[in-house]
Design an enzyme around this catalytic site. Structure first.
Site, short mmCIF file in Angstrom:
data_model
loop_
_atom_site.label_atom_id
_atom_site.label_comp_id
_atom_site.label_asym_id
_atom_site.label_seq_id
_atom_site.Cartn_x
_atom_site.Cartn_y
_atom_site.Cartn_z
CD GLU A 72 -2.98 1.10 2.25
OE1 GLU A 72 -3.69 2.10 2.47
OE2 GLU A 72 -3.16 0.00 2.84
CE LYS A 117 -9.68 -0.23 5.50
NZ LYS A 117 -9.07 -0.74 6.77
#
Length: 401
Positions: free
Chosen positions: A202, A218
């Site tokens: 990420e 997410k």
């Protein structure tokens, strides 16, 4: 300045072409007890070493004969301080600094790889002991759902911790962790008595082609055809994801030129090890004169590992997590001339003098099932622990990165 070993630079996002020809020039360590503004300390330290990070919009060129750049590590607690929030429970790994900045300069000859320390002994990892039981984790999820029901927050990311004793040199194992499939920010950083290994996919924040870029993740499912279909079809996961995308849009808008924030990609499904994860890309044009300190204050700690609203979510985190997040849920990456590339330290482990530490968690919404959230955190931790424990008879534990 204290001397450090001259191993190949393995910092996430460090320039590939330079990694064998860098030597440490200087470093800064900071801990919460030191006080002051950690974001400002990073900017001032790098500026003092010739990196013009006080204005990220100013053109800058890579200097092959001088300072290349710096590794920048920010703990979750330091990120909370940057956001003027409570730093949460005490860290379970106090040997680690809360902020580390390591400046590297080019050297004309390749940096030698240090031999393993003769007293380190073989690599062994003991049993992992969690800081909370599965029932306590599930109860915390239930408590967060109650806070959501009261309207205190919309979403909170809960993170658990576990530790395991070890013998030997932890750096090779942490380097193996950094080589896991899908680790966009795979690599290591170490100092006296501590080491960090990161396998994060990420992007917390990057400056790419004159744009500020963040890629929040997410939403998680097993990396099977059925898991991918389930993730794409999940209204709960999509709603949770879009909530964090909106939070990241707001974070970037604080330091962006007016009207330039865009969502370039929404809910793309990508693979990390044996998991599918949903990722979006949000970008913006930086405001005139934007410096690194203000950028760090805007994005730290990352929205995908805190919740919404961010400050309210951090209050819930501080009340519900029994130990601090340490090296996880912070930032680790590279800052160089005209370049910022920091990963969010999910899928991250750390070693102090006696213990390995790992963290894993997930976002909690009103629709969350406590047992499913516990299972998701375990699924994220599993590949990390496997990378740190090689198969019996493996010679990987005898080689430094």
């Amino acid at each position: 300045m204290e001397a450090f070993s001259l191993t190949r630079v393995d910092v996430p996002a460090a320039p590939t072409a330079c990694r064998d020809n860098l030597t440490e020039r200087d470093r800064l360590h900071w801990r919460l007890r030191d006080g002051g503004d950690p974001a400002r300390l990073v900017e001032e330290f790098l500026t003092a070493h010739g990196l013009d990070v006080d204005d990220l919009t100013r053109p800058a060129a890579h200097n092959p004969g001088g300072v290349c750049g710096a590794a920048v590590y920010v703990s979750a607690a330091a990120g909370a301080v940057m956001a003027a929030a409570t730093p949460g429970a005490p860290t379970p790994a106090p040997t680690l600094p809360d902020l580390a900045v390591v400046v590297y300069a080019h050297t004309p000859t390749p940096t030698p790889t240090a031999a393993p320390a003769p007293t380190a002994g073989p690599w062994r990892v003991g049993d992992w002991t969690p800081s909370w039981s599965t029932r306590q984790h599930a109860d915390a999820v239930t408590a967060v759902r109650a806070a959501i029901g009261r309207g205190d927050v919309y979403q909170v990311n809960l993170v658990g911790h576990a530790a395991a004793p070890y013998t030997g040199d932890p750096r090779p194992a942490l380097a193996r962790l950094g080589r896991l499939p899908g680790a966009r920010y795979g690599g290591t950083l170490h100092g006296p008595g501590w080491a960090i290994g990161c396998a994060s996919p990420e992007t917390l924040i990057a400056v790419e082609g004159g744009r500020l870029v963040t890629r929040p993740i997410k939403g998680t499912r097993p990396a099977t055809a059925a898991g991918r279909a389930e993730l794409l079809a999940s209204a709960k996961e999509r709603a949770e994801h879009i909530m964090i995308v909106d939070l990241e849009r707001n974070d970037l808008a604080r330091v962006a030129a007016t009207g330039t924030v865009t969502v370039d990609e929404l809910f793309a499904v990508r693979r990390w090890c044996d998991l599918w994860q949903a990722e979006s890309t949000v970008s913006a044009t930086p405001a005139d004169g934007l410096g690194l300190a203000d950028l760090l204050r805007a994005v730290c700690p990352g929205g995908s590992v805190t919740g919404a609203p961010k400050l309210a979510a951090l209050d819930v985190v501080a009340a519900r997590e029994p130990v601090g997040r340490g090296a996880s849920m912070g930032a680790l990456g590279w800052v160089g001339a005209g370049r910022v590339d920091l990963g969010l330290t999910i899928r991250t482990a750390a070693a102090d003098g006696h213990l390995l530490h790992g963290w894993a968690g997930g976002g909690i919404t009103w629709d969350s099932d406590p047992d499913a959230e516990v299972a998701e955190a375990a699924a994220k931790a599993r590949p990390v622990r496997a990378a740190l424990t090689p198969a019996p008879g493996s010679r990987a534990d005898s080689l430094l990165p």
